[in-house]
Design a protein around this motif. Structure first.
Motif, PDB file in Angstrom:
ATOM      1  N   TYR A  54       0.848  -1.183   0.000  1.00 42.51           N
ATOM      2  CA  TYR A  54       0.000   0.000   0.000  1.00 42.51           C
ATOM      3  C   TYR A  54       0.889   1.241   0.000  1.00 42.51           C
ATOM      4  O   TYR A  54       2.055   1.181   0.392  1.00 42.51           O
ATOM      5  CB  TYR A  54      -0.874   0.051   1.258  1.00 42.51           C
ATOM      6  CG  TYR A  54      -1.925  -1.026   1.386  1.00 42.51           C
ATOM      7  CD1 TYR A  54      -1.616  -2.249   1.971  1.00 42.51           C
ATOM      8  CD2 TYR A  54      -3.231  -0.820   0.944  1.00 42.51           C
ATOM      9  CE1 TYR A  54      -2.579  -3.241   2.109  1.00 42.51           C
ATOM     10  CE2 TYR A  54      -4.208  -1.807   1.089  1.00 42.51           C
ATOM     11  CZ  TYR A  54      -3.859  -3.013   1.663  1.00 42.51           C
ATOM     12  OH  TYR A  54      -4.815  -3.989   1.802  1.00 42.51           O
TER      13      TYR A  54
ATOM     14  N   GLN B 281       0.808   5.322   1.403  1.00 39.61           N
ATOM     15  CA  GLN B 281       0.111   6.282   2.252  1.00 39.61           C
ATOM     16  C   GLN B 281       0.729   7.653   2.044  1.00 39.61           C
ATOM     17  O   GLN B 281       1.854   7.917   2.491  1.00 39.61           O
ATOM     18  CB  GLN B 281       0.212   5.874   3.728  1.00 39.61           C
ATOM     19  CG  GLN B 281      -0.584   6.756   4.664  1.00 39.61           C
ATOM     20  CD  GLN B 281      -0.506   6.293   6.120  1.00 39.61           C
ATOM     21  OE1 GLN B 281       0.419   5.588   6.518  1.00 39.61           O
ATOM     22  NE2 GLN B 281      -1.481   6.691   6.923  1.00 39.61           N
TER      23      GLN B 281
ATOM     24  N   LEU C 192       3.765   0.934   2.633  1.00 38.47           N
ATOM     25  CA  LEU C 192       3.469  -0.047   3.665  1.00 38.47           C
ATOM     26  C   LEU C 192       3.283  -1.430   3.056  1.00 38.47           C
ATOM     27  O   LEU C 192       2.626  -1.581   2.021  1.00 38.47           O
ATOM     28  CB  LEU C 192       2.199   0.349   4.423  1.00 38.47           C
ATOM     29  CG  LEU C 192       2.312   1.594   5.285  1.00 38.47           C
ATOM     30  CD1 LEU C 192       0.935   2.089   5.687  1.00 38.47           C
ATOM     31  CD2 LEU C 192       3.131   1.308   6.524  1.00 38.47           C
TER      32      LEU C 192
ATOM     33  N   PHE D 120       0.617  -5.264   9.360  1.00 41.05           N
ATOM     34  CA  PHE D 120       1.402  -4.262   8.637  1.00 41.05           C
ATOM     35  C   PHE D 120       2.809  -4.121   9.187  1.00 41.05           C
ATOM     36  O   PHE D 120       3.039  -4.221  10.400  1.00 41.05           O
ATOM     37  CB  PHE D 120       0.704  -2.900   8.697  1.00 41.05           C
ATOM     38  CG  PHE D 120      -0.475  -2.800   7.774  1.00 41.05           C
ATOM     39  CD1 PHE D 120      -1.704  -3.326   8.131  1.00 41.05           C
ATOM     40  CD2 PHE D 120      -0.355  -2.178   6.536  1.00 41.05           C
ATOM     41  CE1 PHE D 120      -2.789  -3.246   7.279  1.00 41.05           C
ATOM     42  CE2 PHE D 120      -1.443  -2.090   5.685  1.00 41.05           C
ATOM     43  CZ  PHE D 120      -2.651  -2.634   6.051  1.00 41.05           C
ATOM     44  N   GLY D 121       3.734  -3.823   8.284  1.00 46.41           N
ATOM     45  CA  GLY D 121       5.066  -3.433   8.669  1.00 46.41           C
ATOM     46  C   GLY D 121       5.110  -1.953   9.028  1.00 46.41           C
ATOM     47  O   GLY D 121       4.116  -1.234   8.863  1.00 46.41           O
ATOM     48  N   PRO D 122       6.267  -1.470   9.484  1.00 46.53           N
ATOM     49  CA  PRO D 122       6.392  -0.068   9.916  1.00 46.53           C
ATOM     50  C   PRO D 122       6.459   0.919   8.757  1.00 46.53           C
ATOM     51  O   PRO D 122       6.327   2.117   8.957  1.00 46.53           O
ATOM     52  CB  PRO D 122       7.695  -0.060  10.702  1.00 46.53           C
ATOM     53  CG  PRO D 122       8.477  -1.189  10.135  1.00 46.53           C
ATOM     54  CD  PRO D 122       7.486  -2.238   9.739  1.00 46.53           C
TER      55      PRO D 122
ATOM     56  N   TYR E 106      -8.326  -0.290  12.079  1.00 43.32           N
ATOM     57  CA  TYR E 106      -6.909  -0.319  12.390  1.00 43.32           C
ATOM     58  C   TYR E 106      -6.554   0.965  13.127  1.00 43.32           C
ATOM     59  O   TYR E 106      -7.180   2.010  12.919  1.00 43.32           O
ATOM     60  CB  TYR E 106      -6.059  -0.397  11.124  1.00 43.32           C
ATOM     61  CG  TYR E 106      -6.013  -1.773  10.483  1.00 43.32           C
ATOM     62  CD1 TYR E 106      -7.037  -2.193   9.644  1.00 43.32           C
ATOM     63  CD2 TYR E 106      -4.953  -2.643  10.723  1.00 43.32           C
ATOM     64  CE1 TYR E 106      -7.003  -3.452   9.054  1.00 43.32           C
ATOM     65  CE2 TYR E 106      -4.909  -3.895  10.139  1.00 43.32           C
ATOM     66  CZ  TYR E 106      -5.935  -4.291   9.304  1.00 43.32           C
ATOM     67  OH  TYR E 106      -5.896  -5.537   8.724  1.00 43.32           O
TER      68      TYR E 106
ATOM     69  N   ASN F 180       4.826   6.984  14.403  1.00 39.25           N
ATOM     70  CA  ASN F 180       6.060   6.278  14.036  1.00 39.25           C
ATOM     71  C   ASN F 180       5.946   4.764  14.171  1.00 39.25           C
ATOM     72  O   ASN F 180       6.955   4.086  14.353  1.00 39.25           O
ATOM     73  CB  ASN F 180       7.240   6.795  14.866  1.00 39.25           C
ATOM     74  CG  ASN F 180       7.476   8.273  14.664  1.00 39.25           C
ATOM     75  OD1 ASN F 180       7.442   8.763  13.533  1.00 39.25           O
ATOM     76  ND2 ASN F 180       7.657   8.995  15.749  1.00 39.25           N
ATOM     77  N   ARG F 181       4.722   4.273  14.094  1.00 41.04           N
ATOM     78  CA  ARG F 181       4.533   2.827  14.136  1.00 41.04           C
ATOM     79  C   ARG F 181       3.591   2.399  13.029  1.00 41.04           C
ATOM     80  O   ARG F 181       2.845   3.187  12.477  1.00 41.04           O
ATOM     81  CB  ARG F 181       3.989   2.421  15.504  1.00 41.04           C
ATOM     82  CG  ARG F 181       4.961   2.692  16.634  1.00 41.04           C
ATOM     83  CD  ARG F 181       4.385   2.356  17.969  1.00 41.04           C
ATOM     84  NE  ARG F 181       4.107   0.911  18.094  1.00 41.04           N
ATOM     85  CZ  ARG F 181       3.610   0.368  19.196  1.00 41.04           C
ATOM     86  NH1 ARG F 181       3.316   1.112  20.227  1.00 41.04           N
ATOM     87  NH2 ARG F 181       3.391  -0.935  19.261  1.00 41.04           N
ATOM     88  N   GLY F 182       3.633   1.138  12.709  1.00 38.67           N
ATOM     89  CA  GLY F 182       2.758   0.611  11.661  1.00 38.67           C
ATOM     90  C   GLY F 182       1.324   0.490  12.141  1.00 38.67           C
ATOM     91  O   GLY F 182       1.018   0.653  13.315  1.00 38.67           O
ATOM     92  N   LEU F 183       0.461   0.185  11.202  1.00 33.08           N
ATOM     93  CA  LEU F 183      -0.948  -0.014  11.536  1.00 33.08           C
ATOM     94  C   LEU F 183      -1.119  -1.289  12.354  1.00 33.08           C
ATOM     95  O   LEU F 183      -0.517  -2.321  12.056  1.00 33.08           O
ATOM     96  CB  LEU F 183      -1.792  -0.120  10.275  1.00 33.08           C
ATOM     97  CG  LEU F 183      -2.286   1.176   9.673  1.00 33.08           C
ATOM     98  CD1 LEU F 183      -1.168   1.902   8.981  1.00 33.08           C
ATOM     99  CD2 LEU F 183      -3.431   0.905   8.701  1.00 33.08           C
ATOM    100  N   GLN F 184      -1.976  -1.199  13.357  1.00 34.14           N
ATOM    101  CA  GLN F 184      -2.287  -2.374  14.166  1.00 34.14           C
ATOM    102  C   GLN F 184      -3.761  -2.711  14.026  1.00 34.14           C
ATOM    103  O   GLN F 184      -4.616  -1.825  14.077  1.00 34.14           O
ATOM    104  CB  GLN F 184      -1.973  -2.109  15.633  1.00 34.14           C
ATOM    105  CG  GLN F 184      -0.508  -1.868  15.923  1.00 34.14           C
ATOM    106  CD  GLN F 184      -0.278  -1.618  17.395  1.00 34.14           C
ATOM    107  OE1 GLN F 184      -1.021  -2.090  18.256  1.00 34.14           O
ATOM    108  NE2 GLN F 184       0.753  -0.869  17.709  1.00 34.14           N
TER     109      GLN F 184
END
Lengths: 117, 114
Positions: free
Chosen positions: A35, A37, A91, A108-110, B36, B41-45
Motif C-alpha cells: 500500500y 500512504q 506499507l 502491517f510493517g512499519p 486499524y 512512528n509505528r505501523g498499523l495495528q
C-alpha cells in the motif's frame, strides 16, 4: 514472533532515480500486500500476492511501479524514474491466505518513508 | 466499486468519557469491515473486524464496533477513553467478491485529553 519488517525505514532519492523497497512478511503468511500512504491520506492499494497465483496489480499507478515476490517470502517494490509525487510511506502487509474459515486480518510493517527531491 | 468515509478528521474526547469514531461504507455486496490504529512512528495495528454474525464486534484494547447494515455504518466505540488511545484510526472495507485488498478511509485523529 517476528512481525512484518520493511527496509529501509527511510529513503531519500533524487528525481529520476530508481528505488527498491523490501518487505519480509510474517513466516507462514501466504498473502502479501503493498500500500501507499500519502501525507494526510488513507492507504492506497498497490499490489497483492497470494501464493503462486498471478499477482493482482490493479492498484499500481503507472508502469514505473513493479513488484516481485520470491515464493511465499520476501517481496520487493521497485519504482523506476522516481517523481516527486511518489513521495509517500510505502506499507507492506501480510496475512494468512483465504480459506473456508473466513477472512484474515492483515498485519502491517512499519513502512518505508520515501522522499523524492 | 467500494469506498469508505470517515467524516471527521479529528475527534477530541476527555479521558474517561466514551468515544465514537465514525465510519460509513459503500460496497456492492456484503462487506468485510475492519478497524486499524496507527500510533506515531509505528505501523498499523489491527483492532477488530466484522465478517458475519453478531453486529457488535469486540476487539483489542477495549474497543468495539457496531455493524449497521441499514445505515451502512461501522462506528468504533469505547466506553471510557484513555490518553493512550490518542492515535490515528482507519476504517477499511472489502467487498466479499471483488478482490482481497482493503479500501481504507482517510483516517480520523483521536485526541484524548487528561
Amino acid at each position: 514472533g517476528a512481525g512484518v519488517s520493511q527496509s529501509p525505514s527511510n529513503k531519500v532519492t533524487e528525481k529520476g532515480k530508481d528505488v527498491e523497497l523490501r518487505c519480509d512478511p510474517i513466516s507462514g503468511h501466504t498473502a502479501l500486500y503493498w500500500y501507499r500512504q500519502r501525507l494526510g491520506q488513507g492507504l492506497e492499494f498497490l499490489i497483492y500476492f497470494q501464493g503462486n497465483s498471478a499477482p493482482d496489480k490493479s492498484g499500481l499507478p503507472s508502469d514505473r511501479f513493479s513488484a516481485e515476490r520470491t515464493g511465499e517470502s520476501v517481496s520487493t517494490l521497485t519504482i523506476q524514474r522516481t517523481q516527486q509525487e511518489d513521495s509517500a510511506v510505502y506499507l507492506c502487509a501480510s496475512s494468512l491466505g483465504m480459506g473456508r474459515q473466513g477472512v484474515y486480518e492483515q498485519y502491517f510493517g512499519p513502512g518505508t518513508r520515501l522522499t523524492v527531491t | 466499486a467500494q469506498s469508505v468515509a470517515q467524516p471527521e478528521d479529528q475527534v477530541n474526547v476527555a479521558e474517561g468519557n466514551p468515544l465514537t469514531v465514525k465510519c460509513t461504507y459503500s460496497v456492492s455486496g456484503n462487506p468485510y469491515l475492519f478497524w486499524y490504529v496507527q500510533y506515531p512512528n509505528r505501523g498499523l495495528q489491527f483492532l477488530l473486524k466484522y465478517i458475519t454474525g453478531d453486529n457488535l464486534v469486540k476487539g483489542s484494547y477495549g474497543f468495539e464496533a457496531e455493524f449497521n447494515k441499514s445505515q451502512t455504518s461501522f462506528h468504533l466505540k469505547k466506553p471510557s477513553a484513555l490518553v493512550s488511545d490518542s492515535a490515528l484510526y482507519f476504517c477499511a472495507v472489502r467487498d466479499r467478491y471483488s478482490g482481497y485488498a482493503l479500501n481504507f478511509g482517510k483516517g480520523t485523529s483521536l485526541l484524548v485529553t487528561p
